[in-house]
Design an enzyme around this catalytic site. Structure first.
Site: not given
Length: 252
Positions: A105, A82
């Site tokens: 993501h 992330s």
């Protein structure tokens, strides 16, 4: 002198750092990195092991590293997920441990409100994901459509895949010996192991002087060549001595 900087634990805001410190919890805020950057442009190595955190804080750290005047090496020593994956893109080079991973993501957030506020939040999240994809694009050269699709799927990359796709430049400790390509049919070419062993013997010292320096170049007799060959074979076949200290039945 290379300066080491750790990016470990959640990526948090500067305002919240004191709370994590109070509880003895590992976390990284932008000022932890910015304040650690040298003023003289010395080389920097950033070790990353984080599951991510706040996008704004990750973006600030990424920008600070990209703007730094000296060389920045990023080592993904565990997980770079992330927001932490964004920070990993600031390396030049970026390296990854053979057991490290990168995860990318979409940006997420919790929003309370009616359909208009939800629709606006959706648009903000989409733009935020595209902004992060820009950093991936600059590092990898992959198309934005490809990257956004991978972010939609929440993609995990091991070391080999991360290097293949361009998210990292090197795999740490990946220093395999260079292969000698040979087209040989009994030419008498000595094996590389034998050559290296001869070099090792020649570099060893006698009375403080390297053996190589005590030998004057001349043509060797057949008997001398045989003696050297036998000595090399003996060295190659010699088994290393085992000691009790080298055995640990609980090592993993």
């Amino acid at each position: 002198m290379t300066v080491k900087i750790n990016v470990k634990g959640p990526i948090i805001s500067n305002d919240d750092k004191w709370i994590y410190d109070m509880f003895g919890m590992t976390a990284t805020a932008p000022n932890d990195v910015i304040d650690a950057l040298p003023t003289d442009g010395s080389d920097v190595e950033v070790d990353v092991n984080s599951n991510g955190g706040l996008v704004d804080s990750g973006s600030e750290i990424y920008t600070a590293l990209k703007s730094y005047s000296g060389k920045v090496t990023v080592n993904v020593v565990g997980m770079a997920a992330s927001a932490a994956s964004l920070i990993a893109m600031a390396g030049n080079p970026t390296r990854i441990s053979p057991v490290g991973q990168i995860m990318i993501h979409n940006v997420s957030a919790g929003v309370f409100g009616d359909y208009r506020e939800q629709a606006k939040a959706s648009d903000v999240l989409k733009q935020s994901s595209e902004a992060i994809a820009n950093a991936y694009h600059l590092k990898t050269g992959l198309s934005m459509d490809d990257l956004l699709a991978k972010m939609d799927e929440e993609t995990y990359l091991n070391a080999d895949k991360a290097k293949e796709l361009g998210f990292v430049d090197e795999i740490m400790f990946d220093e395999e010996p260079e292969l000698d390509l040979v087209a040989d049919n009994g030419s008498g070419l000595l094996p590389r192991t034998a050559i290296e062993k001869v070099k090792e013997l020649m570099d060893s010292k006698t009375n403080g002087t390297p053996i190589a320096k005590t030998i004057k170049p001349r043509e060797l007799s057949g008997n001398e060549i045989k003696q050297i060959a036998e000595a090399v074979v003996e060295q190659l076949n010699r088994k290393p001595e085992r000691t009790e200290d080298t055995f640990n039945p609980f090592a993993f």
